[in-house]
Design a protein around this motif. Structure first.
Motif, PDB file in Angstrom:
ATOM      1  N   ASN A   6       0.826  -1.211   0.000  1.00  0.00           N
ATOM      2  CA  ASN A   6       0.000   0.000   0.000  1.00  0.00           C
ATOM      3  C   ASN A   6       0.861   1.262   0.000  1.00  0.00           C
ATOM      4  N   PHE A   7       1.927   1.237   0.796  1.00  0.00           N
ATOM      5  CA  PHE A   7       2.836   2.374   0.840  1.00  0.00           C
ATOM      6  C   PHE A   7       3.432   2.615  -0.548  1.00  0.00           C
ATOM      7  N   GLU A   8       3.864   1.552  -1.206  1.00  0.00           N
ATOM      8  CA  GLU A   8       4.460   1.679  -2.540  1.00  0.00           C
ATOM      9  C   GLU A   8       3.458   2.270  -3.534  1.00  0.00           C
ATOM     10  N   LYS A   9       2.205   1.851  -3.463  1.00  0.00           N
ATOM     11  CA  LYS A   9       1.168   2.395  -4.348  1.00  0.00           C
ATOM     12  C   LYS A   9       1.002   3.903  -4.129  1.00  0.00           C
ATOM     13  N   ILE A  10       0.952   4.277  -2.868  1.00  0.00           N
ATOM     14  CA  ILE A  10       0.815   5.700  -2.533  1.00  0.00           C
ATOM     15  C   ILE A  10       2.029   6.478  -3.023  1.00  0.00           C
ATOM     16  N   TYR A  11       3.189   5.922  -2.785  1.00  0.00           N
ATOM     17  CA  TYR A  11       4.435   6.565  -3.214  1.00  0.00           C
ATOM     18  C   TYR A  11       4.425   6.769  -4.730  1.00  0.00           C
ATOM     19  N   LEU A  12       4.114   5.740  -5.481  1.00  0.00           N
ATOM     20  CA  LEU A  12       4.109   5.828  -6.945  1.00  0.00           C
ATOM     21  C   LEU A  12       3.034   6.789  -7.454  1.00  0.00           C
ATOM     22  N   LEU A  13       1.916   6.853  -6.774  1.00  0.00           N
ATOM     23  CA  LEU A  13       0.818   7.711  -7.189  1.00  0.00           C
ATOM     24  C   LEU A  13       1.111   9.190  -6.912  1.00  0.00           C
ATOM     25  N   TYR A  14       1.810   9.488  -5.812  1.00  0.00           N
ATOM     26  CA  TYR A  14       1.955  10.881  -5.386  1.00  0.00           C
ATOM     27  C   TYR A  14       3.353  11.471  -5.501  1.00  0.00           C
ATOM     28  N   TRP A  15       4.381  10.656  -5.708  1.00  0.00           N
ATOM     29  CA  TRP A  15       5.748  11.183  -5.737  1.00  0.00           C
ATOM     30  C   TRP A  15       5.900  12.335  -6.731  1.00  0.00           C
ATOM     31  N   GLU A  16       5.492  12.125  -7.952  1.00  0.00           N
ATOM     32  CA  GLU A  16       5.675  13.132  -8.995  1.00  0.00           C
ATOM     33  C   GLU A  16       4.835  14.389  -8.718  1.00  0.00           C
ATOM     34  N   LYS A  17       3.604  14.202  -8.298  1.00  0.00           N
ATOM     35  CA  LYS A  17       2.713  15.337  -8.008  1.00  0.00           C
ATOM     36  C   LYS A  17       3.265  16.178  -6.856  1.00  0.00           C
ATOM     37  N   LEU A  18       3.721  15.515  -5.810  1.00  0.00           N
ATOM     38  CA  LEU A  18       4.255  16.244  -4.663  1.00  0.00           C
ATOM     39  C   LEU A  18       5.566  16.945  -4.998  1.00  0.00           C
ATOM     40  N   THR A  19       6.358  16.329  -5.858  1.00  0.00           N
ATOM     41  CA  THR A  19       7.605  16.964  -6.279  1.00  0.00           C
ATOM     42  C   THR A  19       7.299  18.227  -7.070  1.00  0.00           C
ATOM     43  N   ALA A  20       6.336  18.170  -7.973  1.00  0.00           N
ATOM     44  CA  ALA A  20       5.939  19.356  -8.742  1.00  0.00           C
ATOM     45  C   ALA A  20       5.398  20.439  -7.815  1.00  0.00           C
ATOM     46  N   PHE A  21       4.571  20.040  -6.873  1.00  0.00           N
ATOM     47  CA  PHE A  21       4.006  20.971  -5.891  1.00  0.00           C
ATOM     48  C   PHE A  21       5.126  21.647  -5.097  1.00  0.00           C
ATOM     49  N   SER A  22       6.071  20.855  -4.609  1.00  0.00           N
ATOM     50  CA  SER A  22       7.177  21.398  -3.820  1.00  0.00           C
ATOM     51  C   SER A  22       8.088  22.271  -4.673  1.00  0.00           C
ATOM     52  N   PHE A  23       8.300  21.863  -5.916  1.00  0.00           N
ATOM     53  CA  PHE A  23       9.127  22.661  -6.817  1.00  0.00           C
ATOM     54  C   PHE A  23       8.495  24.022  -7.060  1.00  0.00           C
ATOM     55  N   ASN A  24       7.179  24.052  -7.240  1.00  0.00           N
ATOM     56  CA  ASN A  24       6.495  25.331  -7.443  1.00  0.00           C
ATOM     57  C   ASN A  24       6.701  26.276  -6.272  1.00  0.00           C
ATOM     58  N   MET A  25       6.833  25.733  -5.097  1.00  0.00           N
ATOM     59  CA  MET A  25       7.013  26.570  -3.915  1.00  0.00           C
ATOM     60  C   MET A  25       8.473  26.955  -3.696  1.00  0.00           C
ATOM     61  N   THR A  26       9.407  26.092  -4.111  1.00  0.00           N
ATOM     62  CA  THR A  26      10.819  26.342  -3.811  1.00  0.00           C
ATOM     63  C   THR A  26      11.621  26.828  -5.006  1.00  0.00           C
ATOM     64  N   GLN A  27      11.168  26.485  -6.210  1.00  0.00           N
ATOM     65  CA  GLN A  27      11.900  26.793  -7.451  1.00  0.00           C
ATOM     66  C   GLN A  27      13.291  26.137  -7.468  1.00  0.00           C
ATOM     67  N   ASP A  28      13.418  25.018  -6.766  1.00  0.00           N
ATOM     68  CA  ASP A  28      14.684  24.283  -6.712  1.00  0.00           C
ATOM     69  C   ASP A  28      14.344  22.786  -6.706  1.00  0.00           C
ATOM     70  N   MET A  29      14.693  22.099  -7.798  1.00  0.00           N
ATOM     71  CA  MET A  29      14.312  20.695  -7.946  1.00  0.00           C
ATOM     72  C   MET A  29      14.960  19.805  -6.888  1.00  0.00           C
ATOM     73  N   ASP A  30      16.217  20.033  -6.566  1.00  0.00           N
ATOM     74  CA  ASP A  30      16.875  19.212  -5.542  1.00  0.00           C
ATOM     75  C   ASP A  30      16.190  19.360  -4.195  1.00  0.00           C
ATOM     76  N   VAL A  31      15.892  20.589  -3.833  1.00  0.00           N
ATOM     77  CA  VAL A  31      15.203  20.842  -2.563  1.00  0.00           C
ATOM     78  C   VAL A  31      13.825  20.182  -2.588  1.00  0.00           C
ATOM     79  N   ALA A  32      13.109  20.341  -3.693  1.00  0.00           N
ATOM     80  CA  ALA A  32      11.764  19.762  -3.818  1.00  0.00           C
ATOM     81  C   ALA A  32      11.808  18.243  -3.649  1.00  0.00           C
TER      82      ALA A  32
END
Length: 176
Positions: A6-32
């Motif tokens: 279940n954790f893996e499913k959640i991770y695969l479903l949300y990793w990319e979306k959360l990274t984009a969300f975090s990148f929008n806030m930080t403007q730094d891909m490594d930090v995101a």
């Protein structure tokens, strides 16, 4: 969610979306990416203690909190958020609360005439510093100083609604 599948499913479903969300806030891909990694590590480590009813809301809130924590811990350059706030105001004049807009207009009107003119040319007419300097026969440094002073004054005057800046920046990110 207590099992790895279940954790893996959640991770695969949300990793990319959360990274984009975090990148929008930080403007730094490594930090995101680091922020999202921290969110999932924390989720995994606390999986037995957490009672999550809405995983998506939980993850986005956790990511947002991690971004703020990162900025707080690293004493970040606030100009990124301030610039986003300024962009939001300029791009969304018609949708901002009329009371806030009235205050902003009054503050702009109270600026010294030349400073107000330069700020409006830069922010409203989207003119570059070079263009303004040429049109007004001023040095580029003078134009930069005037813009900086105007924005500093507006930020100071808006301090009582500064809580709104973070909210508007976050809203702006979702609206784009």
């Amino acid at each position: 969610m207590k099992n790895p599948e279940n954790f893996e499913k959640i991770y695969l479903l949300y990793w990319e979306k959360l990274t984009a969300f975090s990148f929008n806030m930080t403007q730094d891909m490594d930090v995101a990416q680091n922020i999202v990694q921290d969110v999932f590590i924390d989720l995994w480590e606390r999986r037995h203690k957490l009672e999550i009813t809405a995983i998506e809301s939980y993850l986005y809130r956790a990511a947002k909190n991690q971004v703020f924590k990162y900025y707080q811990n690293n004493r970040f350059d606030k100009t990124i958020i301030e610039d986003k706030f300024e962009d939001y105001i300029v791009d969304n004049f018609t949708t901002i609360d009329p009371e806030v807009m009235e205050k902003i207009y009054a503050m702009i009107e109270n600026l010294p005439e030349k400073r107000k003119e330069i700020l409006l040319m830069h922010k409203m007419q989207d003119m570059t510093i070079d263009q303004i300097a040429i049109e007004l026969s001023l040095s580029k440094q003078t134009v930069k100083n005037q813009i900086s002073s105007a924005l500093k004054h507006l930020r100071f005057e808006l301090k009582d609604v500064s809580w709104m800046a973070s909210l508007l920046v976050i809203s702006y990110k979702f609206l784009r």
